[in-house]
Design a protein around this motif. Structure first.
Motif, PDB file in Angstrom:
ATOM      1  N   ILE A   4      -2.288   5.438   2.233  1.00 43.87           N
ATOM      2  CA  ILE A   4      -2.338   5.506   3.697  1.00 43.87           C
ATOM      3  C   ILE A   4      -2.786   6.892   4.141  1.00 43.87           C
ATOM      4  O   ILE A   4      -3.609   7.024   5.053  1.00 43.87           O
ATOM      5  N   ALA A   5      -2.275   7.929   3.491  1.00 40.46           N
ATOM      6  CA  ALA A   5      -2.682   9.297   3.833  1.00 40.46           C
ATOM      7  C   ALA A   5      -4.165   9.513   3.545  1.00 40.46           C
ATOM      8  O   ALA A   5      -4.874  10.134   4.341  1.00 40.46           O
ATOM      9  N   ALA A   6      -4.642   8.989   2.420  1.00 41.36           N
ATOM     10  CA  ALA A   6      -6.054   9.134   2.076  1.00 41.36           C
ATOM     11  C   ALA A   6      -6.939   8.417   3.093  1.00 41.36           C
ATOM     12  O   ALA A   6      -7.969   8.956   3.517  1.00 41.36           O
ATOM     13  N   LEU A   7      -6.546   7.222   3.497  1.00 42.39           N
ATOM     14  CA  LEU A   7      -7.313   6.486   4.505  1.00 42.39           C
ATOM     15  C   LEU A   7      -7.307   7.219   5.843  1.00 42.39           C
ATOM     16  O   LEU A   7      -8.330   7.272   6.541  1.00 42.39           O
ATOM     17  N   ALA A   8      -6.177   7.795   6.207  1.00 46.98           N
ATOM     18  CA  ALA A   8      -6.081   8.521   7.477  1.00 46.98           C
ATOM     19  C   ALA A   8      -6.973   9.759   7.468  1.00 46.98           C
ATOM     20  O   ALA A   8      -7.701  10.016   8.435  1.00 46.98           O
ATOM     21  N   VAL A   9      -6.945  10.520   6.394  1.00 47.33           N
ATOM     22  CA  VAL A   9      -7.777  11.719   6.306  1.00 47.33           C
ATOM     23  C   VAL A   9      -9.258  11.335   6.268  1.00 47.33           C
ATOM     24  O   VAL A   9     -10.097  11.986   6.891  1.00 47.33           O
ATOM     25  N   MET A  63      -8.908  13.622  -3.407  1.00 45.52           N
ATOM     26  CA  MET A  63      -7.766  14.152  -4.158  1.00 45.52           C
ATOM     27  C   MET A  63      -6.519  13.292  -3.939  1.00 45.52           C
ATOM     28  O   MET A  63      -5.773  13.010  -4.883  1.00 45.52           O
ATOM     29  N   LEU A  64      -6.286  12.869  -2.690  1.00 47.06           N
ATOM     30  CA  LEU A  64      -5.140  11.999  -2.414  1.00 47.06           C
ATOM     31  C   LEU A  64      -5.304  10.638  -3.094  1.00 47.06           C
ATOM     32  O   LEU A  64      -4.351  10.098  -3.655  1.00 47.06           O
ATOM     33  N   ALA A  65      -6.514  10.096  -3.059  1.00 50.08           N
ATOM     34  CA  ALA A  65      -6.760   8.817  -3.731  1.00 50.08           C
ATOM     35  C   ALA A  65      -6.593   8.965  -5.244  1.00 50.08           C
ATOM     36  O   ALA A  65      -6.075   8.069  -5.913  1.00 50.08           O
ATOM     37  N   GLY A  66      -7.028  10.105  -5.784  1.00 55.20           N
ATOM     38  CA  GLY A  66      -6.855  10.359  -7.210  1.00 55.20           C
ATOM     39  C   GLY A  66      -5.396  10.495  -7.599  1.00 55.20           C
ATOM     40  O   GLY A  66      -4.971  10.003  -8.654  1.00 55.20           O
ATOM     41  N   ALA A  67      -4.623  11.144  -6.736  1.00 54.50           N
ATOM     42  CA  ALA A  67      -3.186  11.260  -7.008  1.00 54.50           C
ATOM     43  C   ALA A  67      -2.517   9.896  -6.975  1.00 54.50           C
ATOM     44  O   ALA A  67      -1.643   9.597  -7.810  1.00 54.50           O
ATOM     45  N   ASP A  68      -2.924   9.058  -6.034  1.00 50.48           N
ATOM     46  CA  ASP A  68      -2.376   7.706  -5.972  1.00 50.48           C
ATOM     47  C   ASP A  68      -2.756   6.895  -7.206  1.00 50.48           C
ATOM     48  O   ASP A  68      -1.925   6.196  -7.780  1.00 50.48           O
ATOM     49  N   MET A 110       0.856  -1.170   0.000  1.00 46.98           N
ATOM     50  CA  MET A 110       0.000   0.000   0.000  1.00 46.98           C
ATOM     51  C   MET A 110       0.906   1.238   0.000  1.00 46.98           C
ATOM     52  O   MET A 110       1.837   1.334   0.796  1.00 46.98           O
ATOM     53  N   SER A 111       0.621   2.151  -0.885  1.00 43.41           N
ATOM     54  CA  SER A 111       1.479   3.321  -1.020  1.00 43.41           C
ATOM     55  C   SER A 111       1.210   4.346   0.080  1.00 43.41           C
ATOM     56  O   SER A 111       0.198   4.283   0.786  1.00 43.41           O
ATOM     57  N   GLN A 112       2.111   5.290   0.208  1.00 46.88           N
ATOM     58  CA  GLN A 112       1.970   6.324   1.230  1.00 46.88           C
ATOM     59  C   GLN A 112       0.776   7.233   0.942  1.00 46.88           C
ATOM     60  O   GLN A 112       0.122   7.717   1.873  1.00 46.88           O
ATOM     61  N   LEU A 113       0.476   7.470  -0.328  1.00 50.63           N
ATOM     62  CA  LEU A 113      -0.698   8.279  -0.663  1.00 50.63           C
ATOM     63  C   LEU A 113      -1.988   7.580  -0.254  1.00 50.63           C
ATOM     64  O   LEU A 113      -2.931   8.217   0.224  1.00 50.63           O
TER      65      LEU A 113
END
Length: 79
Positions: free
Chosen positions: A6-11, A37-42, A1-4
């Motif tokens: 993980i960030a999207a899940l956290a937000v 937006m984070l999920a889209g970037a990922d 799982m990428s960092q993006l």
């Protein structure tokens, strides 16, 4: 799982916890927009074009809804 991801899940988790704690609609929708937006970037980074377009479009719609909710709150406060 990428960092993006993980960030999207956290937000996303923070936005739902905030909703349970009574967070205003504008903040909730803004955090959901950031999640999309984070999920889209990922998805774009992983070259999944359809998912990237879907997430980024949904993020833009949620951002518009957040601005609308903030405006409605401001109008209600003035009355």
């Amino acid at each position: 799982m990428s960092q993006l991801s993980i960030a999207a899940l956290a937000v996303g988790a923070v936005s739902f916890l905030g909703l349970c704690a009574g967070l205003r609609d504008a903040w909730f929708l803004g955090l959901l927009s950031l999640t999309c937006m984070l999920a889209g970037a990922d998805a774009a980074y992983q070259e999944r074009e359809a998912w990237a377009i879907t997430f980024l479009s949904l993020g833009a719609l949620l951002a518009l809804a957040a601005v609308s909710a903030a405006y409605r709150d401001r109008v209600r406060e003035r009355r």
